[in-house]
Scaffold this active site. Structure first.
Site, PDB file in Angstrom:
ATOM      1  N   SER A   1       0.730  -0.679  -0.295  1.00 13.87           N
ATOM      2  CA  SER A   1       0.187  -0.021  -0.059  1.00 13.87           C
ATOM      3  C   SER A   1       0.949   1.375  -0.607  1.00 13.87           C
ATOM      4  O   SER A   1       0.377   2.226  -0.585  1.00 13.87           O
ATOM      5  CB  SER A   1      -0.846  -0.131   1.088  1.00 13.87           C
TER       6      SER A   1
ATOM      7  N   GLY B   1      -1.937  -4.478   0.939  1.00 13.40           N
ATOM      8  CA  GLY B   1      -2.307  -5.728   2.050  1.00 13.40           C
ATOM      9  C   GLY B   1      -1.069  -6.431   1.067  1.00 13.40           C
ATOM     10  O   GLY B   1      -0.972  -7.615   1.647  1.00 13.40           O
TER      11      GLY B   1
ATOM     12  N   ASN C   1       4.108  -5.755   5.586  1.00 15.24           N
ATOM     13  CA  ASN C   1       2.733  -6.889   6.231  1.00 15.24           C
ATOM     14  C   ASN C   1       3.151  -8.080   6.594  1.00 15.24           C
ATOM     15  O   ASN C   1       2.412  -8.000   7.693  1.00 15.24           O
ATOM     16  CB  ASN C   1       1.830  -6.856   4.647  1.00 15.24           C
TER      17      ASN C   1
ATOM     18  N   ASP D   1      -5.155   6.860   9.298  1.00 15.49           N
ATOM     19  CA  ASP D   1      -4.979   6.210  10.333  1.00 15.49           C
ATOM     20  C   ASP D   1      -3.114   5.457  10.809  1.00 15.49           C
ATOM     21  O   ASP D   1      -3.601   4.819  11.428  1.00 15.49           O
ATOM     22  CB  ASP D   1      -5.141   4.668   9.105  1.00 15.49           C
TER      23      ASP D   1
ATOM     24  N   HIS E   1      -0.772   5.008   6.969  1.00 17.59           N
ATOM     25  CA  HIS E   1       0.096   5.350   5.560  1.00 17.59           C
ATOM     26  C   HIS E   1       0.416   6.895   5.235  1.00 17.59           C
ATOM     27  O   HIS E   1       0.026   8.117   5.617  1.00 17.59           O
ATOM     28  CB  HIS E   1      -0.868   4.497   4.680  1.00 17.59           C
TER      29      HIS E   1
END
Length: 212
Positions: free
Chosen positions: A40, A77, A106, A187, A190
């Site tokens: 991502s 992801g 991840n 969030d 990111h």
């Protein structure tokens, strides 16, 4: 030997050399293909299309007149396992000259064993090299709340793999970003649009020499 004979031989030698010089010039200017295999952080998650660091990279290459096309094969992801599964088809389809591997974060978020991440990174490097592509390995780090031992060993995976395989290395992708909350989306995971130029600047020193 007469003077005009010497001149004739020199002219003939120059004419014979011209095709080789033209071939060398053509090879030097031949367009290259750059493949970005990431998660991502490279897939413009939460960003306006065309504002991510990969898109900025494409623009910089054009501005500097570096004849290289950019293929962004990043997926939000994505893990090293997923990248290992997808890379063979991408190599076959695009035949890249350079592969940027931006994967691993991840794996840590999902608690994948470090040995598995290490093996997957090695497999990705091996695949790219078997396809005659140069590799840029993008180093990642994780927050200390995962435990000091795991955090430290995870960060060491990337420089160790780069050293072992003598590949180009971006020491830490989020350098000058990770410690600045204002450069993250809501969030807090990111980077936002403002951070994308810094991400590119972190990758550029490792990538630029491979595009000469």
């Amino acid at each position: 030997m007469r003077r005009h004979d010497v001149r004739w031989r020199r002219l003939l030698a120059a004419l014979l050399a011209m095709p080789l010089l033209m071939l060398a010039a053509s090879a030097y200017s031949a367009p290259k293909t750059l493949l970005v295999l990431g998660d991502s952080l490279s897939a413009e998650y939460g960003l306006t299309r065309g504002s991510g660091w990969v898109a900025l990279l494409d623009k910089r290459l054009q501005q500097e007149k570096i004849n290289t096309g950019v293929i962004n094969a990043s997926i939000s992801g994505e893990t090293t396992i997923g990248g290992k599964t997808r890379l063979p088809a991408l190599l076959s389809k695009h035949a890249p000259d350079v592969v940027i591997i931006e994967l691993g974060a991840n794996d840590a978020l999902r608690g994948l064993q470090l040995s598995a991440t290490q093996a997957n990174l090695q497999a990705l490097i091996d695949m790219a090299r078997a396809a005659k592509a140069k590799v840029v390995l993008v180093g990642m780090q994780i927050p200390p709340n995962y435990g000091a031992d795991y955090t430290d060993k995870f960060s060491q995976l990337f420089p160790a793999a780069a050293k072992q395989n003598k590949t180009a290395l971006v020491p830490f992708f989020l350098k000058d970003v990770a410690d600045k909350p204002a450069l993250f989306q809501a969030d807090r995971m990111h980077p936002n649009e403002q951070a994308q130029q810094t991400l590119l600047d972190n990758v550029w020193p490792a990538l630029r020499p491979l595009l000469k």
